[in-house]
Design a protein around this motif. Structure first.
Motif, short mmCIF file in Angstrom:
data_model
loop_
_atom_site.label_atom_id
_atom_site.label_comp_id
_atom_site.label_asym_id
_atom_site.label_seq_id
_atom_site.Cartn_x
_atom_site.Cartn_y
_atom_site.Cartn_z
N THR A 275 -0.24 7.35 1.38
CA THR A 275 -1.43 6.98 0.61
C THR A 275 -1.61 5.47 0.66
OG1 THR A 275 -0.94 8.82 -0.88
CG2 THR A 275 -2.63 7.28 -1.60
N PRO A 276 -2.15 4.94 1.73
CA PRO A 276 -2.36 3.49 1.81
C PRO A 276 -3.50 3.04 0.90
CG PRO A 276 -3.38 4.54 3.70
CD PRO A 276 -2.67 5.64 2.93
N GLU A 277 -3.41 1.82 0.42
CA GLU A 277 -4.50 1.20 -0.33
C GLU A 277 -5.03 0.06 0.51
OE1 GLU A 277 -5.43 -0.84 -4.71
OE2 GLU A 277 -3.59 0.33 -4.38
N ILE A 278 -6.20 0.25 1.10
CA ILE A 278 -6.73 -0.70 2.09
C ILE A 278 -7.61 -1.74 1.40
CG2 ILE A 278 -7.98 -0.94 4.25
CD1 ILE A 278 -7.40 2.00 4.82
N VAL A 279 -7.32 -3.00 1.66
CA VAL A 279 -8.10 -4.11 1.11
C VAL A 279 -8.60 -4.97 2.27
CG1 VAL A 279 -6.87 -4.10 -1.09
CG2 VAL A 279 -6.01 -5.49 0.81
N ASP A 280 -9.49 -5.91 1.93
CA ASP A 280 -10.16 -6.67 2.98
C ASP A 280 -9.41 -7.91 3.44
OD1 ASP A 280 -12.33 -4.94 3.24
OD2 ASP A 280 -13.34 -5.85 1.51
N VAL A 372 -0.12 -1.47 -0.12
CA VAL A 372 -1.35 -2.25 -0.18
C VAL A 372 -1.40 -3.19 1.02
CG1 VAL A 372 -2.71 -3.87 -1.55
CG2 VAL A 372 -1.26 -2.17 -2.71
N GLY A 373 -2.54 -3.17 1.73
CA GLY A 373 -2.65 -4.07 2.87
C GLY A 373 -3.99 -3.95 3.55
N THR A 374 -4.22 -4.83 4.49
CA THR A 374 -5.43 -4.75 5.31
C THR A 374 -5.27 -3.62 6.32
OG1 THR A 374 -4.57 -6.24 7.01
CG2 THR A 374 -5.69 -7.26 5.11
N ILE A 407 -11.11 5.07 3.28
CA ILE A 407 -9.93 4.91 4.12
C ILE A 407 -10.30 4.92 5.60
CG2 ILE A 407 -7.81 6.07 4.90
CD1 ILE A 407 -7.23 6.80 2.05
N LEU A 408 -11.09 5.90 6.01
CA LEU A 408 -11.36 6.05 7.44
C LEU A 408 -12.25 4.95 8.00
CD1 LEU A 408 -11.94 9.91 7.71
CD2 LEU A 408 -9.82 8.62 7.98
#
Length: 437
Positions: A275-280, A372-374, A407-408
């Motif tokens: 479950t990644p948490e994608i940030v900019d 958490v990451g790009t 996410i995608l």
């Protein structure tokens, strides 16, 4: 060099209120209707994911756990995922769909017939996520079995289901219109099974498969669960540490079980829940992580609410500053699920507050202490695991269009550019797709 990996989505809430407790609930999708799920499944299909697994629990739990199961809509309500599956096939072209089937609740003959029907309707894209849930036994007038005995029953169940699928021999389906002969009864074998858990008569009244049996998926991180996967499964759904050495050890245990049962270990794909948490940006990742360092009691209770629902064990009412007594967990709770809760902590000595705090805190994926990451940082992590031999990942979450797209939208282009995510399917259905690489 980048290595192609398999990807799927684990539809973790099941056929229930998608988006509840999230801001995107206000998009006003109706979770009871197929359109929400069809829209999400189309995007997964376009993204090149191999598999969509639909979680299920056929029980709202016991009287004692009813409130914690439905208060936050984690444990219920849930509608039947098998009946949603044809709608998802109608909306997609390549992705495999695998609803959860309870081997203690669904009689083998019925399961074999339903699966055969959906395998044909989907052009061989159907799978079964076989679980051994025992707490729902009372709904069917069945005894609640101990953990390992439930796996014994599941072993017997899958062997009967497969025998029914193959009760028609090669050449039984003639379809000779000129000779007015549809099938050759001499090649349809009488079938009778009387075992410890099931008494079944056949043969199955469904025709043979052209491209192999439906795909078998199974969860379960206990030794018995890993043994079941090695013996029976095409995909093992792994809820485990994503440390590379632990991933290698986990896969090795599944492959060792496959070898014991005379199978090629390469035929069992181990896909790890993720479950990644994608940030900019890295700066945004730092802010997200910093905000989670000191969770308040309300945050800890929210974490425990979800864990309680998943484990069917009321953790919310326990004192935060004392360890969890081992007797809190019933025999229905797998050791793998308990291990995932503890995250390496000692059950006998670690206060519940510390366990919940670990769950609430976030970390940077770039330093391998969180998710958490790009998009590029998450792709680095996935690529590194692929180089270490990993088969792939199952993204874990609701099947809500907003959550799926978030996410995608950012991750798929990066994975494709790196050669990690497939751009096309070879045909032949889910089983063939899993064996493409």
């Amino acid at each position: 060099m980048a290595r192609l990996q398999h990807f799927g989505w684990f539809f973790a809430r099941g056929f229930g209120p998608q988006g509840w407790g999230r801001p995107y609930w206000e998009w006003n999708y109706d979770w009871r209707r197929p359109e929400l799920y069809q829209q999400s499944a189309r995007e997964l299909d376009q993204a090149g994911l191999d598999l969509l697994v639909i979680e299920d629990a056929i029980s709202l739990g016991t009287d004692e756990t009813l409130d914690l199961r439905i208060r936050s809509a984690y444990g219920g309500p849930k509608h039947d995922p098998l009946l949603l599956t044809p709608y998802l096939f109608a909306a997609t072209e390549n992705i495999g769909i695998a609803p959860t089937i309870n081997s203690g609740a669904t009689p083998p003959y019925l399961a074999a017939r339903q699966a055969a029907t959906l395998q044909h309707l989907s052009s061989d894209r159907f799978g079964l996520n076989v679980v051994t849930d025992v707490r729902s036994a009372r709904h069917f007038g069945l005894p609640e079995l101990p953990h390992d005995a439930a796996y014994d029953r599941a072993e017997e169940w899958i062997s009967v289901v497969r025998a029914l699928w193959h009760s028609w021999d090669d050449g039984a389906l003639v379809q000779d219109a000129a000779g007015a002969r549809f099938a050759d009864a001499s090649r349809v074998r009488p079938f009778r099974y009387n075992g410890e858990y099931f008494d079944v008569a056949g043969p199955l009244n469904a025709i043979p498969f052209e491209n192999g049996d439906p795909t078998i998926i199974s969860p379960g991180g206990s030794p018995r669960g890993l043994g079941f996967a090695g013996a029976n499964s095409d995909v093992q759904l792994a809820i485990a540490s994503l440390d590379i050495e632990k991933v290698r050890a986990y896969r090795a245990s599944v492959h060792a079980a496959a070898i014991v049962h005379g199978r090629n270990p390469a035929d069992v794909k181990v896909l790890f829940a993720f479950t990644p948490e994608i940030v900019d940006s890295s700066e945004e990742a730092d802010r997200v992580v910093a905000a989670s360092i000191r969770p308040d009691d309300a945050t800890l209770r929210a974490v425990l609410a979800k864990q309680s629902s998943d484990l069917e064990t009321d953790l919310e009412s326990l004192p935060l500053d004392a360890p969890i007594l081992p007797t809190v967990f019933g025999q229905h709770v797998s050791q793998g699920s308990i291990g995932a809760l503890l995250g390496g902590a000692d059950l006998a000595t670690t206060p519940l507050r510390e366990i919940a705090t670990r769950k609430a805190r976030k970390g940077r994926i770039s330093s391998r202490d969180g998710w958490v990451g790009t998009a590029d940082e998450i792709a680095d992590f996935i690529e590194q695991h692929g180089e270490a031999g990993n088969d792939g990942f199952l993204f874990w979450g609701d099947l809500h269009p907003v959550g799926v797209h978030s996410i995608l939208d950012r991750l798929v282009p990066v994975l494709r550019r790196r050669g990690i995510l497939r751009s096309e399917f070879g045909g032949g259905g889910l089983r063939a797709n899993l064996r493409d690489f």
